[in-house]
Scaffold this active site. Structure first.
Site, mmCIF file in Angstrom:
data_model
loop_
_atom_site.group_PDB
_atom_site.id
_atom_site.type_symbol
_atom_site.label_atom_id
_atom_site.label_comp_id
_atom_site.label_asym_id
_atom_site.label_seq_id
_atom_site.Cartn_x
_atom_site.Cartn_y
_atom_site.Cartn_z
ATOM 1 C CB CYS A 193 54.851 64.829 70.610
ATOM 2 S SG CYS A 193 54.693 64.555 68.773
ATOM 3 C CG ASN A 216 50.852 66.209 66.143
ATOM 4 O OD1 ASN A 216 51.825 66.868 66.651
ATOM 5 N ND2 ASN A 216 50.601 64.762 66.428
ATOM 6 C CG HIS A 218 51.299 66.265 72.121
ATOM 7 N ND1 HIS A 218 51.815 67.175 70.983
ATOM 8 C CD2 HIS A 218 51.199 65.091 71.338
ATOM 9 C CE1 HIS A 218 52.169 66.431 69.830
ATOM 10 N NE2 HIS A 218 51.444 65.352 69.935
#
Length: 335
Positions: free
Chosen positions: A114, A286, A256
């Site tokens: 990520c 996500n 994020h």
């Protein structure tokens, strides 16, 4: 190495697959509910790839939009940040470059889960600073639902699919869009917190077939939460200080999109008020490495992010890996 050459954002694009899975859809097959998912993650829906759709398909769509946004469909290199390449070998970036008609340009993948977009920014800025090329197409794309155990409610409710891209050109460090100080870090001693145990050389060389669950992505949620909050707070603080900014100087904060509770905790520790925080996790979930550029593209398109905004970005992912940077948002067309 050349001096005075900064990487400057001149185009942006994003793409999410059309198929949507709502919390109600998940509740019909998992021991969960819309209320449980929303209260713990902030997510209401997520976009997922259709059977046969690969990460490269998402990347090509986002890359094409970024090139069109810049008004000049050329790039001298392609960097693809992803945890879900089309196959283990070769890298997916050369295929994306070919499908975009960019010719025989250098192209490679970056694997930082990520945190991939920020690691990709560092790689892209390095290519420009070194004089390898004047224009880099950085794409972050993940088809995370292809590595998620559909029966694991701790991950199935969080992760989704999508892609975001920016076109970077050589420019001055002082101009809008120039990527500011990059702060990156990792801790391989905690790699077990976020992992796919099977499929790599360690498992293959053992000669043993992996357990079925080891083929899927898994995450130790509570420990991941703690490290994510600590690392994103610390790196955001350092990146802002290196740029000469105080928290009150930050116009927009883009983290994020991991989990709404993580985002709230980091923002509160940094002292950044809610109206300055960018978020789209409720609508897209996500999306791994794609999370930051997808958020930036959406925010620029709907007016939450406009030219002149001082922007602080941060991410945390497997590795463990993390990072942060700053920039002043430029005039850029959204597609």
């Amino acid at each position: 190495m050349s001096t005075g050459r900064a990487a400057v954002i001149c185009g942006i694009g994003s793409y999410v697959p059309p198929d949507v899975v709502t919390n109600e859809d998940l509740a019909r097959r998992l021991d969960t509910s819309d209320e449980w998912i929303r209260s713990r993650t902030g997510i209401a829906r997520r976009c997922v790839v259709a059977p046969g759709t690969a990460t490269s398909d998402l990347a090509v769509e986002a890359g094409l939009r970024a090139l069109k946004s810049a008004g000049d469909e050329r790039a001298g290199a392609v960097v693809l940040a992803t945890t879900t390449p089309d196959q283990p070998c070769p890298a997916t970036a050369p295929q994306v470059a070919a499908r975009l008609g960019l010719g025989e340009v250098p192209a490679f993948d970056v694997a930082a889960v990520c945190s991939g977009f920020l690691y990709g920014l560092a790689s892209s800025a390095g290519l420009i600073a070194a004089g390898v090329t004047d224009r880099v197409l950085l794409i972050a794309a993940d088809a995370f639902t292809t590595i998620i155990n559909p029966e694991d409610r701790t991950t199935a409710v969080i992760f989704a699919d999508g892609a975001g891209a920016v076109l970077l050109r050589a420019g001055s460090p002082e101009e809008p869009g120039a990527v500011g100080p990059l702060v990156l870090g990792s801790d391989g001693g905690l790699s077990h917190l976020i992992e796919v145990p099977a499929g790599g050389s360690r498992q293959r060389s053992s000669g043993r077939e992996p357990a079925p669950e080891d083929r899927f992505f898994r995450m130790v949620g509570r420990d991941t939460y703690r490290h994510a909050v600590e690392r994103m707070t610390a790196t955001s603080t350092e990146a802002a200080e290196r740029a000469g900014w105080r928290p009150c100087d930050v116009d927009r904060f883009a983290a994020h999109q991991a989990n709404a509770r993580i985002l709230d905790a980091v923002s509160e520790r940094l002292g950044i008020p809610g109206e300055r925080r960018l978020s789209n996790i409720a609508r897209v979930g996500n999306t791994g490495a794609a999370s930051l550029p997808l958020l930036l593209a959406e925010s620029a398109a709907d007016g939450r992010l406009t030219a002149g905004h001082r922007l602080l970005l941060t991410a945390f992912g497997g590795g463990l890996s993390w990072g942060a940077t700053t920039l002043v948002w430029p005039e850029v067309q959204t597609i």
